[in-house]
Design a protein around this motif. Structure first.
Motif, PDB file in Angstrom:
ATOM      1  N   GLU A 133       0.836  -1.208   0.000  1.00  0.00           N
ATOM      2  CA  GLU A 133       0.000   0.000   0.000  1.00  0.00           C
ATOM      3  C   GLU A 133       0.872   1.259   0.000  1.00  0.00           C
ATOM      4  OE1 GLU A 133      -2.877   0.367   3.196  1.00  0.00           O
ATOM      5  OE2 GLU A 133      -4.035   1.795   1.981  1.00  0.00           O
ATOM      6  N   GLU A 134       1.941   1.234   0.785  1.00  0.00           N
ATOM      7  CA  GLU A 134       2.839   2.403   0.799  1.00  0.00           C
ATOM      8  C   GLU A 134       3.453   2.647  -0.574  1.00  0.00           C
ATOM      9  OE1 GLU A 134       4.452   2.037   5.436  1.00  0.00           O
ATOM     10  OE2 GLU A 134       5.714   1.368   3.772  1.00  0.00           O
ATOM     11  N   SER A 135       3.837   1.573  -1.261  1.00  0.00           N
ATOM     12  CA  SER A 135       4.464   1.757  -2.578  1.00  0.00           C
ATOM     13  C   SER A 135       3.452   2.336  -3.566  1.00  0.00           C
ATOM     14  CB  SER A 135       5.093   0.459  -3.090  1.00  0.00           C
ATOM     15  OG  SER A 135       4.124  -0.512  -3.327  1.00  0.00           O
ATOM     16  N   LEU A 136       2.187   1.933  -3.426  1.00  0.00           N
ATOM     17  CA  LEU A 136       1.138   2.562  -4.245  1.00  0.00           C
ATOM     18  C   LEU A 136       1.087   4.069  -3.973  1.00  0.00           C
ATOM     19  CD1 LEU A 136      -1.416   2.722  -6.006  1.00  0.00           C
ATOM     20  CD2 LEU A 136      -2.741   1.957  -4.018  1.00  0.00           C
ATOM     21  N   MET A 137       1.077   4.444  -2.698  1.00  0.00           N
ATOM     22  CA  MET A 137       0.948   5.866  -2.358  1.00  0.00           C
ATOM     23  C   MET A 137       2.185   6.648  -2.829  1.00  0.00           C
ATOM     24  SD  MET A 137      -2.040   5.626  -1.290  1.00  0.00           S
ATOM     25  CE  MET A 137      -2.438   7.309  -0.810  1.00  0.00           C
ATOM     26  N   LYS A 138       3.349   6.017  -2.778  1.00  0.00           N
ATOM     27  CA  LYS A 138       4.569   6.696  -3.248  1.00  0.00           C
ATOM     28  C   LYS A 138       4.532   6.878  -4.764  1.00  0.00           C
ATOM     29  CE  LYS A 138       7.430   5.442   0.701  1.00  0.00           C
ATOM     30  NZ  LYS A 138       7.868   6.787   1.122  1.00  0.00           N
ATOM     31  N   GLY A 139       3.997   5.887  -5.462  1.00  0.00           N
ATOM     32  CA  GLY A 139       3.830   6.027  -6.911  1.00  0.00           C
ATOM     33  C   GLY A 139       2.858   7.144  -7.253  1.00  0.00           C
ATOM     34  N   ILE A 140       1.733   7.170  -6.524  1.00  0.00           N
ATOM     35  CA  ILE A 140       0.712   8.193  -6.772  1.00  0.00           C
ATOM     36  C   ILE A 140       1.290   9.593  -6.557  1.00  0.00           C
ATOM     37  CG2 ILE A 140      -1.439   9.183  -5.867  1.00  0.00           C
ATOM     38  CD1 ILE A 140      -2.388   6.274  -5.342  1.00  0.00           C
ATOM     39  N   ALA A 141       2.122   9.740  -5.538  1.00  0.00           N
ATOM     40  CA  ALA A 141       2.680  11.065  -5.214  1.00  0.00           C
ATOM     41  C   ALA A 141       3.495  11.637  -6.374  1.00  0.00           C
ATOM     42  CB  ALA A 141       3.530  10.978  -3.949  1.00  0.00           C
ATOM     43  N   ALA A 154       9.364   4.204 -10.809  1.00  0.00           N
ATOM     44  CA  ALA A 154      10.590   4.183 -10.000  1.00  0.00           C
ATOM     45  C   ALA A 154      10.269   4.292  -8.515  1.00  0.00           C
ATOM     46  CB  ALA A 154      11.523   5.318 -10.433  1.00  0.00           C
ATOM     47  N   ALA A 155       9.286   5.116  -8.154  1.00  0.00           N
ATOM     48  CA  ALA A 155       8.941   5.296  -6.738  1.00  0.00           C
ATOM     49  C   ALA A 155       8.406   3.993  -6.156  1.00  0.00           C
ATOM     50  CB  ALA A 155       7.908   6.413  -6.592  1.00  0.00           C
ATOM     51  N   ILE A 156       7.587   3.294  -6.930  1.00  0.00           N
ATOM     52  CA  ILE A 156       7.054   2.003  -6.481  1.00  0.00           C
ATOM     53  C   ILE A 156       8.191   0.997  -6.328  1.00  0.00           C
ATOM     54  CG2 ILE A 156       5.590   0.049  -7.157  1.00  0.00           C
ATOM     55  CD1 ILE A 156       3.812   2.164  -8.656  1.00  0.00           C
ATOM     56  N   GLU A 157       9.029   0.928  -7.352  1.00  0.00           N
ATOM     57  CA  GLU A 157      10.130  -0.047  -7.349  1.00  0.00           C
ATOM     58  C   GLU A 157      11.074   0.183  -6.168  1.00  0.00           C
ATOM     59  OE1 GLU A 157      12.585  -0.001 -10.896  1.00  0.00           O
ATOM     60  OE2 GLU A 157      13.447  -1.949 -10.358  1.00  0.00           O
ATOM     61  N   GLN A 158      11.439   1.448  -5.942  1.00  0.00           N
ATOM     62  CA  GLN A 158      12.403   1.750  -4.873  1.00  0.00           C
ATOM     63  C   GLN A 158      11.857   1.318  -3.519  1.00  0.00           C
ATOM     64  OE1 GLN A 158      13.334   5.942  -5.295  1.00  0.00           O
ATOM     65  NE2 GLN A 158      14.340   5.535  -7.256  1.00  0.00           N
ATOM     66  N   HIS A 159      10.582   1.575  -3.269  1.00  0.00           N
ATOM     67  CA  HIS A 159      10.035   1.244  -1.953  1.00  0.00           C
ATOM     68  C   HIS A 159       9.951  -0.273  -1.773  1.00  0.00           C
ATOM     69  CE1 HIS A 159       8.263   2.314   1.813  1.00  0.00           C
ATOM     70  NE2 HIS A 159       7.211   1.561   1.598  1.00  0.00           N
ATOM     71  N   ALA A 160       9.536  -0.974  -2.812  1.00  0.00           N
ATOM     72  CA  ALA A 160       9.466  -2.442  -2.724  1.00  0.00           C
ATOM     73  C   ALA A 160      10.854  -3.035  -2.495  1.00  0.00           C
ATOM     74  CB  ALA A 160       8.854  -3.002  -4.009  1.00  0.00           C
ATOM     75  N   ARG A 161      11.829  -2.528  -3.227  1.00  0.00           N
ATOM     76  CA  ARG A 161      13.202  -3.045  -3.087  1.00  0.00           C
ATOM     77  C   ARG A 161      13.776  -2.751  -1.714  1.00  0.00           C
ATOM     78  NH1 ARG A 161      15.790  -4.858  -7.559  1.00  0.00           N
ATOM     79  NH2 ARG A 161      14.812  -4.382  -9.575  1.00  0.00           N
ATOM     80  N   ALA A 162      13.460  -1.574  -1.184  1.00  0.00           N
ATOM     81  CA  ALA A 162      13.980  -1.202   0.140  1.00  0.00           C
ATOM     82  C   ALA A 162      13.515  -2.196   1.203  1.00  0.00           C
ATOM     83  CB  ALA A 162      13.533   0.214   0.496  1.00  0.00           C
ATOM     84  N   HIS A 163      12.387  -2.841   0.968  1.00  0.00           N
ATOM     85  CA  HIS A 163      11.863  -3.823   1.924  1.00  0.00           C
ATOM     86  C   HIS A 163      12.062  -5.249   1.427  1.00  0.00           C
ATOM     87  CE1 HIS A 163      10.089  -0.975   4.757  1.00  0.00           C
ATOM     88  NE2 HIS A 163       9.929  -0.203   3.690  1.00  0.00           N
ATOM     89  N   LYS A 164      12.880  -5.399   0.374  1.00  0.00           N
ATOM     90  CA  LYS A 164      13.261  -6.718  -0.146  1.00  0.00           C
ATOM     91  C   LYS A 164      12.043  -7.561  -0.536  1.00  0.00           C
ATOM     92  CE  LYS A 164      17.837  -6.918   1.800  1.00  0.00           C
ATOM     93  NZ  LYS A 164      17.867  -5.453   1.957  1.00  0.00           N
ATOM     94  N   LEU A 165      11.037  -6.886  -1.072  1.00  0.00           N
ATOM     95  CA  LEU A 165       9.869  -7.619  -1.564  1.00  0.00           C
ATOM     96  C   LEU A 165       9.971  -7.779  -3.077  1.00  0.00           C
ATOM     97  CD1 LEU A 165       7.139  -5.931   0.638  1.00  0.00           C
ATOM     98  CD2 LEU A 165       8.045  -8.252   0.870  1.00  0.00           C
TER      99      LEU A 165
END
Ligand code: MG
Ligand code: MG
Length: 259
Positions: A133-141, A154-165
């Motif tokens: 959900e956070e990665s969605l909100m970061k993408g939307i921003a 990129a915003a979605i990818e970075q957040h997912a990668r930061a949490h190793k998902l």
């Protein structure tokens, strides 16, 4: 309808219709979420969807779409997307269930999705849902004039990668309007051939990251629809339909706070 590089631009009237379509769609989604508990068969959520569409006088968006047999995509645990509601799939404590749902209202499609836990879920399942959900909100921003489509991915990818998902690569977000799936495709990662499409006011996008605890690879079940993770680990899915305005993104599919 005006177009920019193949992407339909919606005027204020059209966005107002889509706001209403999403308000109705999300209130149905909320009603499903309120019924999630151990012991419930997932077909119950299809009944909620059908009943509420009838009472609102709207058509479910997915039923019959390329032959999809239900109003609702209901995907449990390792099912990523496009799962079938089932009278024999009984939710258990610790499961996670993803609802993907939309309606057609005055010729326009709504589209949104969310994943919820059934009773008490594991810490890692909770993390998966939260980060998706956070990665969605970061993408939307990032969905604002002056940025490009790549900024969203990129915003979605970075957040997912930061949490190793793991980022499911097979399914992507999309433009939405008079059709459920319009241009552009919105990957949840920056692809090798990236898309520097400038974002413009009037674009309406369905942004929808799908993340998983293990592999990003999926299989499609024999029903020809249900996508499951190859390793059987949990996947989560969150989606909003948003309109890009001159001031930035407006989320059309937020729950109705007025009620
Ligand atoms: Mg959807
Ligand atoms: Mg979608």
């Amino acid at each position: 309808m005006q177009k920019f590089r193949g992407v339909f631009l919606k005027n204020d009237n059209e966005i107002a219709i889509m706001r209403e379509a999403n308000r109705l769609g999300v209130s149905i989604l909320e009603a499903m979420c309120a019924e999630v508990k151990p012991g419930v068969a997932t077909m119950r959520f299809e009944e909620v969807a059908q009943d509420m569409c009838r009472s609102y006088g709207v058509r479910p968006a997915f039923e019959g779409y390329y032959g999809f047999p239900f109003a609702l995509c209901c995907s449990v645990n390792e099912q990523v997307v496009h799962g079938f509601p089932s009278a024999t799939r009984i939710l258990e404590e610790g499961d996670i269930v993803s609802f993907d749902f939309g309606v057609v209202y005055e010729g326009f499609f709504s589209d949104s999705a969310r994943t919820v836990g059934v009773g008490e879920v594991s810490d890692e399942a909770r993390l998966l849902m939260r980060v998706t959900e956070e990665s969605l909100m970061k993408g939307i921003a990032e969905a604002r004039p002056g940025n490009t489509l790549n900024d969203v991915s990129a915003a979605i990818e970075q957040h997912a990668r930061a949490h190793k998902l793991a980022i499911i690569r097979r399914f992507v977000g999309h433009g939405v309007g008079r059709s459920l799936h319009e241009k552009p495709e919105i990957p949840n990662f920056v692809p090798a051939v990236s898309n520097p499409l400038p974002l413009k006011a009037g674009m309406v996008l369905a942004i929808e990251p799908m993340l998983a605890l293990g592999t990003h690879e999926v299989n499609i079940l024999a029903d020809n629809w249900t996508a499951v993770t190859k390793d059987g680990k949990y996947a989560a899915h969150f989606e909003h339909s948003i309109a890009i305005t001159p001031q930035g993104p407006e989320i059309l599919s937020l729950p109705d706070k007025a009620a």
